[in-house]
Design a protein around this motif. Sequence first.
Motif, short mmCIF file in Angstrom:
data_model
loop_
_atom_site.label_atom_id
_atom_site.label_comp_id
_atom_site.label_asym_id
_atom_site.label_seq_id
_atom_site.Cartn_x
_atom_site.Cartn_y
_atom_site.Cartn_z
N THR A 173 0.86 -1.19 0.00
CA THR A 173 0.00 0.00 0.00
C THR A 173 0.89 1.23 0.00
N VAL A 206 1.87 5.54 -10.34
CA VAL A 206 1.60 4.11 -10.28
C VAL A 206 2.62 3.34 -11.12
N MET A 245 -4.96 -4.89 -8.25
CA MET A 245 -4.52 -3.54 -7.89
C MET A 245 -5.71 -2.58 -7.89
N ASN A 300 -6.36 1.85 -7.38
CA ASN A 300 -5.80 3.18 -7.15
C ASN A 300 -6.95 4.17 -7.05
N SER A 322 -7.95 8.34 -5.86
CA SER A 322 -7.40 9.67 -5.57
C SER A 322 -8.41 10.51 -4.80
N THR A 376 -2.73 3.73 -3.39
CA THR A 376 -2.60 2.57 -4.27
C THR A 376 -2.40 1.30 -3.44
#
Length: 391
Positions: A321, A331, A348, A350, A352, A359
């Motif tokens: 993480t 990334v 995975m 991600n 924001s 991530t």
Amino acid sequence: MYTIKTLNNIAQCGLNVFDQDRYTIDNDSDHPDAIVLRSFNLHNVEISENTKAIARAGAGVNNIPVSACTERGIVVFNTPGANANAVKELVLTTLMASSRNLFAGVQWTRTLEGQGDQVPKLVEAGKKKFVGKEIKGKTLGVIGLGAIGALVANDALNLDMDVIGFDPFISVDTAWKLSRNVKRALTLEELFANSDYITVHVPLTDGTKGMFNEDAFALMKQGVHILNFSRGELVNEQDMAAAIEKGIVAKYITDFPNDHVLKMKNVVPIPHLGASTKESEENCAIMASRQVKEFLETGNIKNSVNLPNASLPYTGRRRVTAYHKNVPNMVGQITAALSDYHLNIADMVNRSRGDYAYTMIDIENQVNGDVIPGLLEKINQIEGVVTVRVI
């Protein structure tokens, strides 16, 4: 082992969430992995570099230095909805009691103490001053249809009220729980104009501060009742006092009394009891503790007020993480670091939030323990990375 520090009395049922074989509750620790608190003021407290999470067993987080935590990558949780039933019950209780002038009537009755056999006669003679009105068939306007507002709206329908709601940001989850009989107001102005009672359940922001003001009162029905169990600053108190004097507002029920409010007539001042129930405190403690446990053990984030909410099913694989600046190619740089150690990505996510992103990467192949320090160092060296963990 993880160390949890509490800075208030947290219900034991909440602390029981932390398994004794993996967690230590140490309220004297200077370097806890996480802090669980209620109203303790953290603004003047030095928070350890080891602290990864702070959980508020309640909704408001003004006692926590959220901005500083955001810059350091400390996730701050709150517990929205955990106290919703407690607040809902008090909203509906005061709505009915104020309509029937119950509070004023009880207060007046106590002044008859000492008048002996005359009390029953005095009660019969004086009760006409407290004739109220029934809520059945009246219209309740609900501003904010989150966890609390939705419960209030649904139960008000069951009391045979008409309900209109306004919430331009209603979530999908809440929409599923809201009765289809709640009418939608397209604007606040529409709600103000058509409500006999108005209850507000929104956070205090620059956009909502003083939303009950002279312009709003000018749109309302004569004799409206306003209930505020959200934040005192949502109301312009000078304008409220004027609206009461004009008879626009017949009753102002607030959970946030202050000296100015106490000087107004027709105010029902509640001593901030909205979430003050044993059940609410226990619900908040359990929810806060579960969120901390989930984050420490899996990296998943839910109900954060500062970091992006992100979730990835935890399968037991090694998980990386990283909390970092929300900039291009971040990334890519992180995955390149994994590639340098010949590690494949199984899954995975991600997410924001403003200037920052979070991530999570699950690694497909087995990871030798001696690889982890080097991997952490390599990712930490990437410009813009704030914190990184391998779980």
